[in-house]
Structure formats: C-alpha cells, structure tokens
Design an enzyme around this catalytic site. Structure first.
Site, PDB file in Angstrom:
ATOM      1  N   GLY A  11       1.158  -1.385  -0.026  1.00 27.83           N
ATOM      2  CA  GLY A  11       0.245  -0.363   0.034  1.00 27.83           C
ATOM      3  C   GLY A  11       1.083   1.309  -0.162  1.00 27.83           C
ATOM      4  N   ARG A  21      13.652   9.741  -3.311  1.00 29.23           N
ATOM      5  CA  ARG A  21      14.143  10.849  -3.807  1.00 29.23           C
ATOM      6  C   ARG A  21      15.866  11.310  -2.255  1.00 29.23           C
ATOM      7  NH1 ARG A  21      14.428  16.316  -0.887  1.00 29.23           N
ATOM      8  NH2 ARG A  21      15.795  17.205  -1.238  1.00 29.23           N
ATOM      9  N   ALA A  24      17.766   8.129  -3.503  1.00 27.42           N
ATOM     10  CA  ALA A  24      18.941   7.947  -4.028  1.00 27.42           C
ATOM     11  C   ALA A  24      20.165   9.495  -4.074  1.00 27.42           C
ATOM     12  CB  ALA A  24      18.134   7.836  -5.806  1.00 27.42           C
ATOM     13  N   ARG A  72       0.303  -5.110  -5.735  1.00 34.12           N
ATOM     14  CA  ARG A  72       0.528  -5.997  -4.211  1.00 34.12           C
ATOM     15  C   ARG A  72       1.118  -7.197  -4.888  1.00 34.12           C
ATOM     16  NH1 ARG A  72      -0.430  -4.241   0.633  1.00 34.12           N
ATOM     17  NH2 ARG A  72      -1.936  -2.659   0.798  1.00 34.12           N
ATOM     18  N   ASP A 103       4.876  -4.140   5.567  1.00 29.93           N
ATOM     19  CA  ASP A 103       4.721  -6.073   5.918  1.00 29.93           C
ATOM     20  C   ASP A 103       5.357  -6.444   5.040  1.00 29.93           C
ATOM     21  OD1 ASP A 103       4.474  -7.302   8.748  1.00 29.93           O
ATOM     22  OD2 ASP A 103       2.937  -8.709   7.608  1.00 29.93           O
ATOM     23  N   THR A 125       4.389   3.102   5.554  1.00 27.32           N
ATOM     24  CA  THR A 125       3.212   1.931   5.792  1.00 27.32           C
ATOM     25  C   THR A 125       2.126   3.092   6.675  1.00 27.32           C
ATOM     26  OG1 THR A 125       1.475   1.075   6.264  1.00 27.32           O
ATOM     27  CG2 THR A 125       3.585   0.588   7.348  1.00 27.32           C
ATOM     28  N   ILE A 126       0.780   3.530   5.814  1.00 24.60           N
ATOM     29  CA  ILE A 126       0.219   4.454   6.515  1.00 24.60           C
ATOM     30  C   ILE A 126      -0.140   3.704   7.768  1.00 24.60           C
ATOM     31  CG2 ILE A 126      -1.016   5.429   5.070  1.00 24.60           C
ATOM     32  CD1 ILE A 126      -3.495   4.021   5.867  1.00 24.60           C
ATOM     33  N   ASP A 127      -0.150   2.396   8.237  1.00 23.23           N
ATOM     34  CA  ASP A 127      -0.373   1.853   9.410  1.00 23.23           C
ATOM     35  C   ASP A 127       0.436   1.643  10.846  1.00 23.23           C
ATOM     36  OD1 ASP A 127      -2.474   0.293   7.820  1.00 23.23           O
ATOM     37  OD2 ASP A 127      -1.327  -1.863   7.028  1.00 23.23           O
ATOM     38  N   ASP A 129       2.881  -0.494  11.711  1.00 25.92           N
ATOM     39  CA  ASP A 129       2.670  -1.672  12.091  1.00 25.92           C
ATOM     40  C   ASP A 129       3.600  -2.955  11.721  1.00 25.92           C
ATOM     41  OD1 ASP A 129       2.465  -2.247   9.485  1.00 25.92           O
ATOM     42  OD2 ASP A 129       0.205  -3.648   9.734  1.00 25.92           O
ATOM     43  N   ARG A 162     -26.475  14.093  16.198  1.00 24.47           N
ATOM     44  CA  ARG A 162     -25.879  12.608  16.174  1.00 24.47           C
ATOM     45  C   ARG A 162     -24.849  11.420  16.756  1.00 24.47           C
ATOM     46  NH1 ARG A 162     -27.491  13.277   9.396  1.00 24.47           N
ATOM     47  NH2 ARG A 162     -29.935  13.449   9.876  1.00 24.47           N
ATOM     48  N   ARG A 171      -4.780  -1.696   8.808  1.00 23.91           N
ATOM     49  CA  ARG A 171      -4.653  -3.209   9.091  1.00 23.91           C
ATOM     50  C   ARG A 171      -5.332  -3.882  10.246  1.00 23.91           C
ATOM     51  NH1 ARG A 171      -0.492  -6.750   6.775  1.00 23.91           N
ATOM     52  NH2 ARG A 171       0.922  -5.412   8.115  1.00 23.91           N
ATOM     53  N   LYS A 213     -24.086  16.863  26.645  1.00 26.30           N
ATOM     54  CA  LYS A 213     -23.706  16.394  25.444  1.00 26.30           C
ATOM     55  C   LYS A 213     -24.436  15.355  24.473  1.00 26.30           C
ATOM     56  CE  LYS A 213     -19.154  14.742  22.981  1.00 26.30           C
ATOM     57  NZ  LYS A 213     -18.335  14.179  22.842  1.00 26.30           N
ATOM     58  N   ASP A 214     -24.877  16.257  22.667  1.00 30.23           N
ATOM     59  CA  ASP A 214     -26.076  14.635  22.825  1.00 30.23           C
ATOM     60  C   ASP A 214     -25.549  14.358  21.692  1.00 30.23           C
ATOM     61  OD1 ASP A 214     -26.293  17.330  21.185  1.00 30.23           O
ATOM     62  OD2 ASP A 214     -28.299  18.022  21.810  1.00 30.23           O
ATOM     63  N   GLU A 222     -10.236  -0.523  11.413  1.00 30.32           N
ATOM     64  CA  GLU A 222     -10.927  -2.002  10.202  1.00 30.32           C
ATOM     65  C   GLU A 222     -10.446  -3.094  10.678  1.00 30.32           C
ATOM     66  OE1 GLU A 222      -8.737  -1.509   6.758  1.00 30.32           O
ATOM     67  OE2 GLU A 222      -7.227  -1.450   7.087  1.00 30.32           O
TER      68      GLU A 222
HETATM   69  O1  F6P Z   1      -1.594  -1.547   4.387  1.00 32.58           O
HETATM   70  C1  F6P Z   1      -2.316   0.105   3.862  1.00 32.58           C
HETATM   71  C2  F6P Z   1      -3.218  -0.341   3.640  1.00 32.58           C
HETATM   72  O2  F6P Z   1      -4.261   0.906   3.375  1.00 32.58           O
HETATM   73  C3  F6P Z   1      -3.713  -0.735   4.935  1.00 32.58           C
HETATM   74  O3  F6P Z   1      -4.635   0.305   5.358  1.00 32.58           O
HETATM   75  C4  F6P Z   1      -5.044  -1.607   4.293  1.00 32.58           C
HETATM   76  O4  F6P Z   1      -5.762  -2.199   5.106  1.00 32.58           O
HETATM   77  C5  F6P Z   1      -4.806  -1.969   3.203  1.00 32.58           C
HETATM   78  O5  F6P Z   1      -3.217  -1.117   2.931  1.00 32.58           O
HETATM   79  C6  F6P Z   1      -6.269  -1.870   2.006  1.00 32.58           C
HETATM   80  O6  F6P Z   1      -5.288  -2.481   0.775  1.00 32.58           O
HETATM   81  P1  F6P Z   1      -5.834  -2.164  -0.787  1.00 32.58           P
HETATM   82  O7  F6P Z   1      -5.150  -0.659  -1.079  1.00 32.58           O
HETATM   83  O8  F6P Z   1      -4.986  -3.292  -1.162  1.00 32.58           O
HETATM   84  O9  F6P Z   1      -7.332  -2.625  -0.418  1.00 32.58           O
END
Ligand code: F6P
Length: 320
Positions: A11, A21, A24, A72, A103, A125-127, A129, A162, A171, A213-214, A222
């Site tokens: 991802g 950058r 390199a 991927r 990962d 990675t944004i995760d 992890d 709401r 992930r 606080k309504d 996720e």
């Molecule tokens: O690993 C980065 C990520 O954005 C996760 O947060 C997410 O579960 C997954 O990739 C989504 O993957 P794809 O873009 O292949 O659906």
C-alpha cells in the site's frame, strides 16, 4: 559497491517519494548509481528497472503516492520468484536493494537477505505496524487526514445531534484510530489491541446526553470490524440516529506532512550510510527519535509492533 536498487511496494504511503529522493540522492552524492524499480517486486521480477536521474528528484518530495508505483504481488512469497528477482538484480549489476514498504514488503526483503542478497527495509506504510521502528513513513500524514475528517464529521454530528461511527485504516493495528481519535476528541476508540464493550460505549453515549452532550464520535479501527457492523450493533443499545462512515483510501494519499518528509529524509539517507559502511540485511527505523538498524530476519521473526495502548486509557481520562 557501485549500484543500488530502490523499490516501493504494498500500500502506498505519503512520504514514499521523499524517501525515494533521499535514498537516490544520498547514493548519487556518494558516487553510487541508483536504479529505480517500477511496480515493486512485480517490476523487479519483470526487469522494469531504470537508471535514476538526479534532476528529476527534487520535484517529488511533496508528492503523495510513489513515482516508482506499487503493486500487491503475493507471488513473491514463492522461493522460485525470489530467486528470479535476484537473477534480475544481478543482471542489472545491482548489489544492494532498498525496499520502502510495509509488512509484506519487508518479508520480501527478508527473503532476499536469506538468499544472500543484501537488502534493507525502510518502513513506509500508513499502518505504523512494522517491528523495529516507533513510526513508519506515511503514518503521520494518514493520521492527520483522519483527524481532519473526524473534525469535519464532528461538525455535522453536533449540528444534527447524531452519533457517527467512523472506520479508519490500519490493517491489524489500531495506531491511526488511536492518534486521530485522541486528536479529534472521540468519545470512544475501538482498536484490535484491546477488548471493547459495545454496551458500555452505548450506555456512556446515553449518559452523555443526560449530562448535556447530545452527539457522539466513535472511531473504529478496520481491524476490529466495519463502521456499518459497529453501527448496527450499537443501535441495539439505544436510539442514536447514528451514521456509519468509512474513510478508506483518502488516508493513503495527499501531500506528506513535514514530519513524514523529515522521517523519510533521515531513514533514506541512513539506509545508504549503512550500505556504504558495508552493512546490510537490516530493518531500519526510529526509536526514541534516534535512527536504529536491526537484523531484518530477527526483527520480523521475533518481534512485533507494539501499539501504545496506554493512549486508550489517556483518552478515557480526558473525554466528556
Ligand atoms: O497497508 C495499507 C493499507 O491501506 C491498510 O490500511 C489497508 O487495510 C490496506 O492497505 C488496503 O489495501 P488495498 O488498497 O490493497 O485494498
């Protein structure tokens, strides 16, 4: 060593270009040649490789995504494919590979290392992890995007009294949920690293209403369940006029934050300095704001990313 290869995989994450950058440029400025590999491990196996030019590199530092593209490519889990990758690297005279990714990408670099090809993993990675680092490139930007979205959602939640259930990426990790949830003053943050009690969350929202606080904001990682599933369960315990929102891939794109760009610069340069010292087979990262390098095989086989779950207790102490 004369020639290094760079690829981005898995991802995409904001700041990957800043890392490309840095790697390199640092290589070129030390007299090495840098070769870009398009489409991650897929492009590696297919020989989609080109010599990088210094003039093209400054304009990418603020760009989201990755100029080297990503893919991927589960096929790279097979030994035969890994050996084919090494064959291609040898054909191009590339002596070390720097992999920017999460990962799955790290496991690819680990396997190449096991087969004797010098590889270094740069966490992108944004995760957030990845073991061996406190922070990954792209996490800060993604968390900021999520926070901004939560702020916007909170405006409409307040206007309409709401409850919003917002699903963020990550992930199996709850880091984006935790950081954005605290930053946006969420009423509850639900992450995979800790048991949750939907009835207790619902009761708290009902109690909040009685106390003035309504509206409510719940952030769900996720890795726990979808926002829609959580909303459905929550609705069984109260009449909340709730809405479910999934932030999804907006968290992956956009202009990288200063923090991600600087992290990318530090880690990218560090990868090259280590290679110049004759080191390799490493996962690099940042720990207590210091650059660190650990054996990539040991790091992946024996260590796990630790989400700071104490932040959840912090949120409980400061919420309404
Ligand atoms: O690993 C980065 C990520 O954005 C996760 O947060 C997410 O579960 C997954 O990739 C989504 O993957 P794809 O873009 O292949 O659906």
């Amino acid at each position: 060593m004369k020639r290094i290869g760079i690829l981005t995989s898995g991802g995409d994450a904001a700041g990957m270009n800043a890392a490309v950058r840095a790697i390199a440029r640092s290589a070129m400025n030390a007299g090495l040649e840098a070769y870009g590999i398009n489409y991650g491990y897929k492009g590696l196996v297919e020989g989609n490789i080109f010599k990088m030019e210094s003039t093209k590199l400054d304009e990418i530092v603020n760009r989201g995504g990755t100029i080297l593209y990503s893919a991927r490519y589960p096929e790279f889990a097979e030994k035969e494919t890994q050996l084919k990758g090494i064959e291609v690297l040898n054909k191009f005279g590339i002596e070390a590979l720097v992999v920017i990714g999460g990962d799955g990408s790290y496991h690819g670099a680990e396997k190449l290392t096991m087969h004797g090809f010098n590889s270094i993993g740069v966490p992108g990675t944004i995760d957030n992890d990845i073991p061996g680092t406190d922070f990954t490139i792209g996490f800060d930007t993604a968390a900021n995007v999520a926070t901004e979205a939560l702020d916007r959602i909170n405006d409409t939640a307040t206007s309409h009294q709401r409850v919003f259930v917002v699903e963020v990426m990550g992930r199996g990790a709850g880091d984006i949920a935790l950081w954005s949830g605290i930053a946006a003053a969420a009423d509850a943050i639900v992450i995979p690293e800790r048991e949750y009690d939907i009835e207790a969350i619902a009761n708290k929202l009902t109690e909040n209403r009685k106390n003035g606080k309504d509206h409510g904001l719940i952030v769900v990682a996720e890795g726990v369940m979808t926002a829609a599933e959580f909303k459905e369960k929550l609705d069984q315990y109260g009449d909340f006029d709730s809405r479910a929102v999934t932030l999804a891939h907006v968290q992956r794109g956009g202009v990288p934050t200063t923090k991600d760009r600087v992290l990318a610069a530090r880690l990218g340069d560090y990868a090259i300095q280590l290679l110049l010292e004759g080191k390799g087979g490493l996962a690099i990262g940042i720990h207590d704001n210091k650059l660190v390098a650990t054996d990539i095989i040991d790091t992946l086989e024996n260590h796990k990313h630790q989400t700071d779950v104490s932040l959840l207790d912090l949120n409980d102490r400061i919420r309404f």
